[in-house]
Design a protein around this motif. Structure first.
Motif, PDB file in Angstrom:
ATOM      1  N   SER A   1      -3.591  45.532  20.685  1.00 50.87           N
ATOM      2  CA  SER A   1      -3.210  45.002  21.983  1.00 50.87           C
ATOM      3  C   SER A   1      -2.609  43.603  21.859  1.00 50.87           C
ATOM      4  O   SER A   1      -1.555  43.313  22.447  1.00 50.87           O
ATOM      5  CB  SER A   1      -4.437  44.963  22.907  1.00 50.87           C
ATOM      6  N   LEU A   2      -3.264  42.732  21.094  1.00 53.65           N
ATOM      7  CA  LEU A   2      -2.755  41.373  20.909  1.00 53.65           C
ATOM      8  C   LEU A   2      -1.435  41.375  20.155  1.00 53.65           C
ATOM      9  O   LEU A   2      -0.534  40.592  20.474  1.00 53.65           O
ATOM     10  CB  LEU A   2      -3.795  40.515  20.176  1.00 53.65           C
TER      11      LEU A   2
ATOM     12  N   THR B   1       1.294  42.453  22.568  1.00 53.84           N
ATOM     13  CA  THR B   1       1.599  41.365  23.494  1.00 53.84           C
ATOM     14  C   THR B   1       2.422  40.287  22.797  1.00 53.84           C
ATOM     15  O   THR B   1       3.413  39.801  23.346  1.00 53.84           O
ATOM     16  CB  THR B   1       0.296  40.759  24.055  1.00 53.84           C
TER      17      THR B   1
ATOM     18  N   ARG C   1       5.865  43.782  23.367  1.00 57.35           N
ATOM     19  CA  ARG C   1       5.823  45.203  23.721  1.00 57.35           C
ATOM     20  C   ARG C   1       4.847  45.472  24.860  1.00 57.35           C
ATOM     21  O   ARG C   1       4.686  46.609  25.273  1.00 57.35           O
ATOM     22  CB  ARG C   1       5.420  46.040  22.503  1.00 57.35           C
ATOM     23  N   GLY C   2       4.171  44.436  25.348  1.00 58.37           N
ATOM     24  CA  GLY C   2       3.226  44.629  26.447  1.00 58.37           C
ATOM     25  C   GLY C   2       1.944  45.270  25.978  1.00 58.37           C
ATOM     26  O   GLY C   2       1.621  45.289  24.804  1.00 58.37           O
ATOM     27  N   ARG C   3       1.229  45.815  26.909  1.00 60.96           N
ATOM     28  CA  ARG C   3      -0.051  46.452  26.591  1.00 60.96           C
ATOM     29  C   ARG C   3       0.165  47.826  26.006  1.00 60.96           C
ATOM     30  O   ARG C   3       1.071  48.544  26.392  1.00 60.96           O
ATOM     31  CB  ARG C   3      -0.914  46.565  27.840  1.00 60.96           C
ATOM     32  N   THR C   4      -0.713  48.187  25.088  1.00 55.83           N
ATOM     33  CA  THR C   4      -0.660  49.531  24.524  1.00 55.83           C
ATOM     34  C   THR C   4      -1.848  50.321  25.040  1.00 55.83           C
ATOM     35  O   THR C   4      -2.881  49.754  25.362  1.00 55.83           O
ATOM     36  CB  THR C   4      -0.736  49.494  22.981  1.00 55.83           C
TER      37      THR C   4
END
Length: 75
Positions: A57-58, A61, A65-68
């Protein structure tokens, strides 16, 4: 208070991966002053999953690519 960084999350993931390798080979391992053994394997594997999700996730970000969304089999 600042949030956790990618580097901090990766460090924790690395510690849990090392713990898994150690306990699977019959050794014990210590994380944050807590001694872990084969009896803690499920807890260690949960830690791996948790920290891997945070790293992904980090990383997403940080790279824009934003949140996965993490989808696990059977879940």
């Amino acid at each position: 208070m600042a949030g956790i960084t990618l580097a901090q999350a990766q460090t924790q993931l690395d510690a849990y991966l090392a713990a898994e390798v150690a306990v699977l080979s019959g050794q014990s391992y210590e994380i944050a002053g807590r001694k872990l053994s084969r009896a803690n394997l499920a807890e260690i594997q949960l830690g791996i999953t948790t920290w891997n999700d945070r790293v992904q996730s980090l990383d997403a970000t940080a790279s824009g690519r934003g949140r996965t969304v993490v989808i696990r089999p059977g879940g």
